[in-house]
Design a protein around this motif. Structure first.
Motif, PDB file in Angstrom:
ATOM      1  N   VAL A  95      11.042   0.853  -7.102  1.00 40.34           N
ATOM      2  CA  VAL A  95       9.693   0.778  -7.635  1.00 40.34           C
ATOM      3  C   VAL A  95       8.527  -0.185  -7.700  1.00 40.34           C
ATOM      4  CG1 VAL A  95       7.521   1.752  -9.812  1.00 40.34           C
ATOM      5  CG2 VAL A  95      10.350   2.780  -9.598  1.00 40.34           C
ATOM      6  N   GLY A  96       7.520  -0.340  -7.107  1.00 37.66           N
ATOM      7  CA  GLY A  96       7.294  -1.172  -6.324  1.00 37.66           C
ATOM      8  C   GLY A  96       5.786  -1.374  -6.839  1.00 37.66           C
ATOM      9  N   PRO A  97       5.737  -2.191  -8.079  1.00 41.50           N
ATOM     10  CA  PRO A  97       4.423  -2.933  -8.448  1.00 41.50           C
ATOM     11  C   PRO A  97       4.234  -4.009  -7.957  1.00 41.50           C
ATOM     12  CG  PRO A  97       5.709  -4.131  -9.974  1.00 41.50           C
ATOM     13  CD  PRO A  97       6.814  -3.767  -9.003  1.00 41.50           C
ATOM     14  N   ASP A  98       2.138  -3.191  -7.529  1.00 45.30           N
ATOM     15  CA  ASP A  98       1.723  -4.477  -7.092  1.00 45.30           C
ATOM     16  C   ASP A  98       1.770  -5.977  -6.571  1.00 45.30           C
ATOM     17  OD1 ASP A  98       0.110  -5.171  -9.412  1.00 45.30           O
ATOM     18  OD2 ASP A  98      -1.201  -3.438  -8.927  1.00 45.30           O
ATOM     19  N   SER A  99       1.430  -6.501  -8.181  1.00 46.94           N
ATOM     20  CA  SER A  99       2.098  -8.052  -8.396  1.00 46.94           C
ATOM     21  C   SER A  99       3.866  -8.374  -7.651  1.00 46.94           C
ATOM     22  CB  SER A  99       1.837  -8.287  -9.533  1.00 46.94           C
ATOM     23  OG  SER A  99       3.179  -7.552 -10.121  1.00 46.94           O
ATOM     24  N   ALA A 100       4.184  -7.637  -7.385  1.00 42.37           N
ATOM     25  CA  ALA A 100       5.952  -7.673  -6.757  1.00 42.37           C
ATOM     26  C   ALA A 100       5.452  -7.675  -5.157  1.00 42.37           C
ATOM     27  CB  ALA A 100       6.762  -6.998  -7.414  1.00 42.37           C
ATOM     28  N   ILE A 101       4.559  -5.781  -4.949  1.00 34.06           N
ATOM     29  CA  ILE A 101       4.989  -6.059  -3.428  1.00 34.06           C
ATOM     30  C   ILE A 101       4.049  -6.889  -2.717  1.00 34.06           C
ATOM     31  CG2 ILE A 101       4.960  -4.273  -2.165  1.00 34.06           C
ATOM     32  CD1 ILE A 101       7.178  -4.252  -3.128  1.00 34.06           C
TER      33      ILE A 101
END
Length: 328
Positions: A95-101
């Motif tokens: 599950v990739g949130p905007d901050s990490a991706i």
């Protein structure tokens, strides 16, 4: 040919990787082991809650176990990196949130050593949520236009809080500052739990909050909402305008988002099947209702749609990070 490559070829053949339409008619890939869905944060947060909601329904639709693996640390970098290094066989997702991706690598390249645009295969959008700019009760600004006047009269005299450096919350406010021609000091917190308390207590002037955090305080008259970052007003805050509606800010549209990704080189048929089932889950009334409670919207669309969105987000964020000189 090594064992992993042989397994990928056999899996692709079984699912009809060359023809995504054929893949949709295939059963789930062999349930030799559970599908692991990595959540790059600790249990209990909104990303984790939504991941578990979707994982339960995906497991039922795919007729095989989907296990949550919370791998927290370094703003999501450790969990996403684990997915990047996993075998591209359909058994590991993240599950990739905007901050990490779409932000982390831009502000902290030492921690985010992977390239999200090359090392991950987009599966689909899970949800989006706009952000809300809120003001402390004692601030003499009933609207965002009022605040801009205050900020221009006293550059640097006011501050705003977010849950950390390099978050989409900070980038949204920095873009707003650029578009409005004002200077407001960033006060980064370690997480968001204390922010609302300090703004309500008049210790911080403003805060950029995800809608799920802002709505209860705004409706409870504890905080004043000055604007919404998304392109449409929130049903839970019908009287709060979007920045897009305001003079000089037309086209302003930023949201917090979360998606599901697989390691790069995962067979296209597997990605297509996962996307189909994810979209079906997100179309369910109960799932949509759960997301709506948070002021969030369910995602939809193809893996290609999501991939284009991620690329566009990364490009826009890169410009904001560079112009505002944001560094971890």
């Amino acid at each position: 040919m090594n064992h992993t490559s042989r397994r990928q070829l056999l899996l692709a053949a079984a699912l009809g990787a060359a023809l995504p339409a054929a893949a949709l008619a295939q059963p789930a890939w062999p349930a030799a082991k559970p599908i692991t869905l990595i959540v790059p944060y600790t249990a209990g947060g909104s990303v984790d809650v939504n991941a578990r909601l979707v994982a339960t329904r995906l497991a039922e639709r795919l007729k095989q176990s989907v296990v949550i693996d919370n791998v927290a640390g370094a703003g999501g970098a450790i969990g996403v990196a684990k997915a990047v290094s996993a075998a591209p066989d359909g058994y590991t997702l993240v599950v990739g949130p905007d901050s990490a991706i779409a932000i982390g690598r831009l502000v902290n390249p030492a921690a985010f050593k992977f390239d999200p645009l090359k090392d991950l295969a987009p599966v689909g959008m899970l949800n989006t949520a706009p952000m809300v700019l809120v003001a402390r009760p004692g601030l003499e600004a009933a609207t965002y236009a009022d605040f801009v006047k205050l900020a221009k009269a006293k550059p640097g005299a006011y501050n705003y809080a977010t849950s950390g450096v390099g978050t989409v919350l900070q980038l949204a406010m920095e873009l707003l500052k650029q578009r409005s021609g004002i200077f407001v000091t960033h006060v980064p917190y370690r997480g968001g739990a204390q922010i609302a308390t300090d703004v309500i207590g008049n210790q911080v002037d403003l805060a950029m909050l995800v809608s799920t955090s802002a709505i209860p305080h705004v409706n409870g008259k504890r905080l004043r909402a000055l604007g919404i970052t998304g392109s449409q007003r929130l049903a839970a805050l019908p009287d709060v305008p979007t920045f897009n509606e305001m003079p000089g800010l037309k086209g302003f549209d930023m949201v917090s988002w979360t998606g599901i990704f697989a390691p790069a080189r995962t067979p296209p048929a597997v990605v297509a099947r996962l996307n189909q089932e994810l979209n079906a889950v997100l179309a369910e009334e109960q799932v949509r209702a759960k997301l709506a409670e948070q002021g969030a919207l369910p995602g939809q669309g193809t893996p290609e749609d999501f991939g284009r969105f991620v690329h566009a987000e990364y490009a826009r964020n890169q410009k904001i990070v560079q112009s505002a000189n944001i560094k971890e």
